[in-house]
Design a protein around this motif. Structure first.
Motif, PDB file in Angstrom:
ATOM      1  N   ARG A 105       0.831  -1.204   0.000  1.00 22.99           N
ATOM      2  CA  ARG A 105       0.000   0.000   0.000  1.00 22.99           C
ATOM      3  C   ARG A 105       0.867   1.256   0.000  1.00 22.99           C
ATOM      4  NH1 ARG A 105      -5.335   1.260   3.837  1.00 22.99           N
ATOM      5  NH2 ARG A 105      -6.114   2.926   2.470  1.00 22.99           N
ATOM      6  N   GLY A 106       1.950   1.208   0.785  1.00 22.19           N
ATOM      7  CA  GLY A 106       2.845   2.361   0.811  1.00 22.19           C
ATOM      8  C   GLY A 106       3.462   2.635  -0.550  1.00 22.19           C
ATOM      9  N   ARG A 107       3.893   1.575  -1.220  1.00 23.48           N
ATOM     10  CA  ARG A 107       4.493   1.735  -2.554  1.00 23.48           C
ATOM     11  C   ARG A 107       3.464   2.265  -3.549  1.00 23.48           C
ATOM     12  NH1 ARG A 107       6.356  -2.963  -2.836  1.00 23.48           N
ATOM     13  NH2 ARG A 107       4.730  -3.971  -4.059  1.00 23.48           N
ATOM     14  N   ASP A 108       2.238   1.748  -3.479  1.00 22.36           N
ATOM     15  CA  ASP A 108       1.202   2.153  -4.431  1.00 22.36           C
ATOM     16  C   ASP A 108       0.757   3.591  -4.201  1.00 22.36           C
ATOM     17  OD1 ASP A 108      -0.807   1.311  -6.527  1.00 22.36           O
ATOM     18  OD2 ASP A 108      -2.187   1.912  -4.919  1.00 22.36           O
ATOM     19  N   ALA A 109       0.686   3.989  -2.915  1.00 25.89           N
ATOM     20  CA  ALA A 109       0.196   5.330  -2.589  1.00 25.89           C
ATOM     21  C   ALA A 109       1.311   6.361  -2.497  1.00 25.89           C
ATOM     22  CB  ALA A 109      -0.569   5.280  -1.262  1.00 25.89           C
ATOM     23  N   GLY A 110       2.563   5.928  -2.648  1.00 22.10           N
ATOM     24  CA  GLY A 110       3.675   6.855  -2.478  1.00 22.10           C
ATOM     25  C   GLY A 110       3.844   7.288  -1.035  1.00 22.10           C
ATOM     26  N   ALA A 111       3.448   6.433  -0.102  1.00 24.15           N
ATOM     27  CA  ALA A 111       3.562   6.744   1.327  1.00 24.15           C
ATOM     28  C   ALA A 111       4.793   6.059   1.909  1.00 24.15           C
ATOM     29  CB  ALA A 111       2.303   6.276   2.065  1.00 24.15           C
ATOM     30  N   LYS A 112       5.437   6.718   2.864  1.00 24.76           N
ATOM     31  CA  LYS A 112       6.589   6.109   3.524  1.00 24.76           C
ATOM     32  C   LYS A 112       6.123   5.028   4.485  1.00 24.76           C
ATOM     33  CE  LYS A 112       9.811   9.947   3.095  1.00 24.76           C
ATOM     34  NZ  LYS A 112      10.810  10.802   3.755  1.00 24.76           N
ATOM     35  N   VAL A 113       6.888   3.928   4.551  1.00 25.28           N
ATOM     36  CA  VAL A 113       6.557   2.802   5.417  1.00 25.28           C
ATOM     37  C   VAL A 113       7.720   2.554   6.370  1.00 25.28           C
ATOM     38  CG1 VAL A 113       5.923   0.368   5.542  1.00 25.28           C
ATOM     39  CG2 VAL A 113       5.130   1.764   3.616  1.00 25.28           C
ATOM     40  N   ILE A 114       7.393   2.487   7.662  1.00 27.64           N
ATOM     41  CA  ILE A 114       8.390   2.202   8.692  1.00 27.64           C
ATOM     42  C   ILE A 114       7.978   0.916   9.403  1.00 27.64           C
ATOM     43  CG2 ILE A 114       9.547   3.039  10.777  1.00 27.64           C
ATOM     44  CD1 ILE A 114       8.619   5.877   9.961  1.00 27.64           C
ATOM     45  N   LEU A 115       8.817  -0.101   9.314  1.00 24.40           N
ATOM     46  CA  LEU A 115       8.631  -1.332  10.077  1.00 24.40           C
ATOM     47  C   LEU A 115       9.528  -1.249  11.302  1.00 24.40           C
ATOM     48  CD1 LEU A 115       8.926  -3.951   7.167  1.00 24.40           C
ATOM     49  CD2 LEU A 115       6.881  -2.723   7.912  1.00 24.40           C
ATOM     50  N   GLY A 116       8.964  -1.440  12.483  1.00 21.74           N
ATOM     51  CA  GLY A 116       9.759  -1.315  13.695  1.00 21.74           C
ATOM     52  C   GLY A 116       9.765  -2.579  14.520  1.00 21.74           C
ATOM     53  N   SER A 117      10.943  -2.944  15.056  1.00 18.54           N
ATOM     54  CA  SER A 117      11.030  -4.115  15.923  1.00 18.54           C
ATOM     55  C   SER A 117      12.401  -4.189  16.569  1.00 18.54           C
ATOM     56  CB  SER A 117      10.782  -5.404  15.123  1.00 18.54           C
ATOM     57  OG  SER A 117      10.922  -6.544  15.949  1.00 18.54           O
ATOM     58  N   ALA A 118      12.434  -4.774  17.777  1.00 21.26           N
ATOM     59  CA  ALA A 118      13.714  -5.117  18.408  1.00 21.26           C
ATOM     60  C   ALA A 118      14.193  -6.480  17.935  1.00 21.26           C
ATOM     61  CB  ALA A 118      13.561  -5.118  19.925  1.00 21.26           C
ATOM     62  N   THR A 119      13.270  -7.261  17.369  1.00 16.37           N
ATOM     63  CA  THR A 119      13.588  -8.597  16.850  1.00 16.37           C
ATOM     64  C   THR A 119      12.900  -8.759  15.502  1.00 16.37           C
ATOM     65  OG1 THR A 119      11.702  -9.476  18.091  1.00 16.37           O
ATOM     66  CG2 THR A 119      13.867  -9.649  19.128  1.00 16.37           C
ATOM     67  N   PRO A 120      13.407  -8.125  14.456  1.00 15.47           N
ATOM     68  CA  PRO A 120      12.723  -8.149  13.157  1.00 15.47           C
ATOM     69  C   PRO A 120      12.483  -9.567  12.650  1.00 15.47           C
ATOM     70  CG  PRO A 120      14.538  -6.572  13.158  1.00 15.47           C
ATOM     71  CD  PRO A 120      14.666  -7.371  14.409  1.00 15.47           C
ATOM     72  N   SER A 121      11.442  -9.703  11.825  1.00  9.59           N
ATOM     73  CA  SER A 121      11.223 -10.982  11.167  1.00  9.59           C
ATOM     74  C   SER A 121      12.416 -11.290  10.277  1.00  9.59           C
ATOM     75  CB  SER A 121       9.944 -10.930  10.318  1.00  9.59           C
ATOM     76  OG  SER A 121      10.102  -9.993   9.256  1.00  9.59           O
ATOM     77  N   LEU A 122      12.707 -12.565  10.093  1.00 10.55           N
ATOM     78  CA  LEU A 122      13.845 -12.932   9.249  1.00 10.55           C
ATOM     79  C   LEU A 122      13.615 -12.498   7.801  1.00 10.55           C
ATOM     80  CD1 LEU A 122      14.789 -16.439  10.658  1.00 10.55           C
ATOM     81  CD2 LEU A 122      15.899 -14.238  11.080  1.00 10.55           C
ATOM     82  N   GLU A 123      12.347 -12.437   7.374  1.00  4.11           N
ATOM     83  CA  GLU A 123      12.045 -11.961   6.024  1.00  4.11           C
ATOM     84  C   GLU A 123      12.475 -10.498   5.867  1.00  4.11           C
ATOM     85  OE1 GLU A 123       9.400 -15.510   6.509  1.00  4.11           O
ATOM     86  OE2 GLU A 123      10.051 -13.852   7.782  1.00  4.11           O
ATOM     87  N   SER A 124      12.177  -9.679   6.883  1.00  2.00           N
ATOM     88  CA  SER A 124      12.544  -8.255   6.808  1.00  2.00           C
ATOM     89  C   SER A 124      14.056  -8.073   6.942  1.00  2.00           C
ATOM     90  CB  SER A 124      11.820  -7.470   7.906  1.00  2.00           C
ATOM     91  OG  SER A 124      10.424  -7.491   7.702  1.00  2.00           O
ATOM     92  N   TRP A 125      14.670  -8.860   7.814  1.00  2.23           N
ATOM     93  CA  TRP A 125      16.124  -8.765   7.979  1.00  2.23           C
ATOM     94  C   TRP A 125      16.838  -9.124   6.675  1.00  2.23           C
ATOM     95  CZ3 TRP A 125      18.563  -6.647  12.026  1.00  2.23           C
ATOM     96  CH2 TRP A 125      19.925  -6.881  12.200  1.00  2.23           C
TER      97      TRP A 125
END
Length: 696
Positions: free
Chosen positions: A292-312
């Motif tokens: 949705r962020g990419r489609d709308a041109g919106a910034k996306v922030i994923l936050g975590s102290a233990t990110p998912s391995l997919e995001s890492w």
């Protein structure tokens, strides 16, 4: 068709596995803008629908002899749902193999299905007049150098961003600043903030209201989650759709909300599996937020102290920009980790003596402790030592859990319950044993062993419990959190719901009881989830550096384990998420697991296990004729881990491909073949496809 000059194609809630899973066609006197809400007749019912397209009747490509029914009502009191929202619904339906109408219905508040146009107009007028109490403006705090650096990078770059911040490093303050910057830059901008669970909503919602309501107005911050009443959910959704709500904070359902001016999306605790819907339309809110962020041109922030391995892994591939905040606010120290080798304790030990001593000392100093056990109830199962009887659920292939307070046996899968038997139903033995431990039993045990321990004010220690059983009533969650924050509870026992996101200022000790069970799981994500849970739980201790310094205390994380030498616990000992992630990604690459491959599950529910597996075998045979099968591998059907739920047998078949596009191409070609197949397997109750499954 003279009086019905247009054919209107409507997205209506019909499941994709039915024969009416696509757009349905009706007639109307004039064209309607795409996104208009309408009411349409379907059989004997009248359903809510969303206009997708209007076509002049003369140009409509309809089968000969088909007579279309007219629309029942046009809900034009509400502005049409915008093109970006429709694109989001279309992508979600296409990617997750669902119908357009099913996704649209999931995204809309249930109360909309019952309202006429006149009623909807009245709701919009009342909403505009509603008054709320404006909270006092939150006092701004000075940013750390790490926070300032991260905020600067978010302002200067496009993202998406992975904010890898230690527990207590101030990620929420970064969210507040970046949202504020987006709203200042555009007076109509909207922000979406996602959290994984309802119990995290009140605390974060209060922060955002204190920061933004005094300047933007009382209705500038709205929430969307399943804990709201239908009327509240409709009110908040309307505020988002009309742009009156500048900030929407919610659980996974909020990712599908209508936000016409969306400019920034925050996904807090992005690693949490709760972002994946496990019933109905099985979408991932985290992944949809990125799309949705990419489609709308919106910034996306994923936050975590233990990110998912997919995001890492995505950061390693350069697809996300990683932003690090390794330090806690005010130089607060991360808790020291103590591994207790339970092999060296007597077999029946629940709490190691050293742990009890540490908890006692904290009670006496006016500090709080948290005891984590991810299993509610008193005991997982009742057992007869004479004949071997166990409290199995009569409807599921699972045990009924003993809830001592209620004197009930309750199945956590189908919710069936019964009174606890006074003796063994098979042999009459009155000495039925409770096997294993649940949060209820831990609370009782602590109340017994700590009964003579006193707080600084001379009063006895107070033990609280927080799990799904104690927070299901209206207002109970908020009441329990208030008791913890005001110091009324000295030791809090609970499940994973207390381990993440909460800011307990007096908490200086966290103890994990019997976490090893997760290591025995057959799911390849079990180590990742256990590490995240324990790291998040550890982060509840010592968050307030001033309080810890005043107490002269040392925040601690205690882990009672049979395997202290396990690499997972050794990484936890040093708070080494990067090392743990590297080891896990290496293992997954060697084993051919996500994120190095892409998966889908097709599941069948039937009256017998044979019927479910026969359907899947037939589905696999149909797949062999598809050219799109190239590069796709189908595993043999197997029973699900919990094979029977509510007297329905369940089986699944795993589908795997080296590329996402190959998997999607195959699923789109294969799914139409499954509709007629169900007619040949009449004992199959339902089937579904789960793309990017979290639980195998």
């Amino acid at each position: 068709m003279a009086c019905h000059a247009f054919v209107i194609h409507i997205a209506v809630q019909t499941p994709l596995h039915s024969n009416v899973g696509g757009l349905l066609s009706y007639t109307h006197g004039h064209a309607l803008p795409p996104g208009t809400l309408v009411r349409v007749p379907l059989g004997q019912r009248e359903l809510l629908g969303v206009v997708w397209e209007s076509v002049p009747a003369a140009h409509a490509d309809l089968p000969a002899g088909v007579a279309l029914r007219p629309l029942a009502q046009v809900l034009d009191a509400l502005a049409p749902l915008a093109a970006p929202w429709r694109q989001l619904v279309a992508f979600t339906a296409r990617y997750y193999q669902r119908s357009l109408g099913e996704i649209a219905a999931t995204a809309l508040p249930p109360a909309l299905r019952k309202l006429s146009n006149a009623q909807l107009l009245r709701r919009l007028q009342v909403k505009k007049k509603a008054a709320q109490t404006v909270p006092e403006q939150e006092k701004l705090v000075a940013l750390t150098a790490e926070q300032q650096s991260v905020i600067s990078q978010i302002e200067q770059n496009c993202g998406p961003f992975l904010l890898y911040g230690s527990t207590g490093s101030g990620k929420t303050e970064v969210y507040l600043h970046t949202v504020a910057a987006a709203l200042v830059a555009d007076p109509q901008a909207q922000a979406l903030v996602l959290v994984p669970e309802i119990n995290l909503t009140p605390q974060l919602l209060a922060r955002f209201e204190r920061r933004f309501a005094p300047t933007l107005g009382p209705q500038a911050v709205a929430s969307l989650h399943s804990g709201l009443t239908e009327a509240q959910r409709l009110q908040h959704w309307l505020a988002a759709h009309t742009g009156q709500a500048r900030i929407v904070l919610g659980t996974r359902m909020a990712v599908l909300a209508s936000l016409p001016q969306l400019k920034i999306i925050v996904v807090d605790e992005e690693h949490d599996p709760s972002f994946k819907q496990e019933e109905g339309a099985r979408y991932s809110a985290r992944d949809l937020a990125l799309w949705r962020g990419r489609d709308a041109g919106a910034k996306v922030i994923l936050g975590s102290a233990t990110p998912s391995l997919e995001s890492w892994y995505a950061c390693q591939q350069g697809r996300y920009q990683r932003l690090d905040m390794p330090s806690r606010i005010a130089a607060a120290a991360l808790p020291g980790v103590h591994l207790v080798n339970m092999r060296q304790q007597p077999k029946s030990t629940v709490f190691a003596p050293a742990l009890l001593q540490a908890i006692t000392e904290r009670i006496q100093r006016g500090e709080q402790s948290l005891v984590l056990l991810n299993r509610r109830g008193f005991a997982p199962v009742l057992w007869c030592g004479d004949c071997g009887w166990k409290s199995d659920c009569p409807h599921c292939s699972a045990h009924q859990v003993f809830h001592k307070g209620e004197r009930r046996l309750r199945c956590h899968h189908c919710s069936a319950s019964q009174a606890v038997p006074r003796h063994c139903p098979h042999c009459g033995n009155p000495d039925i044993l409770a096997l294993g431990h649940g949060t209820e039993q831990l609370q009782e045990a602590l109340e017994q062993v700590l009964r003579n321990v006193q707080r600084p004010d001379g009063k006895p220690a107070r033990i609280g419990r927080m799990d799904a059983d104690t927070t299901q009533g209206a207002g109970q969650l908020q009441a329990q959190l208030a008791h913890i924050h005001d110091g009324s509870v000295d030791v809090l026992v609970g499940t994973q719901m207390i381990a993440k996101g909460h800011d307990f200022r007096r908490m200086t000790l966290v103890a994990a009881i019997a976490p090893d069970a997760a290591l025995m799981s057959t799911g390849f994500r079990a180590p990742e989830r256990l590490f995240a849970l324990l790291m998040q739980a550890a982060g509840r201790a010592g968050r307030d550096a001033a309080f810890v310094g005043q107490q002269g205390s040392q925040p601690q994380m205690w882990i009672q384990t049979q395997q202290p030498e396990h690499p997972l616990y050794q990484a936890l000992l040093h708070h080494d998420y990067p090392g743990f992630a590297q080891q896990q990604l290496h293992e997954r690459q060697q084993a051919g697991m996500p994120p190095f491959v892409f998966q889908a599950l097709v599941r069948a529910d039937a009256k017998t296990q044979d019927a479910a597996q026969n359907f899947l075998h037939a589905a696999a045979q149909h797949a062999q004729s598809l050219p799109a099968l190239v590069g796709v591998f189908l595993y043999p059907p197997i029973p699900m881990a919990v094979q029977r739920v509510a007297n329905i047998e369940r089986a699944q078949m795993l589908i795997e491909a080296a590329s996402r596009s190959a998997l999607q191409k195959f699923l789109h070609a294969w799914q139409p073949l499954l509709h007629p197949l169900k007619k040949q397997h009449k004992t199959v109750v339902r089937w579904l496809v789960d793309v990017d499954p979290q639980n195998l």
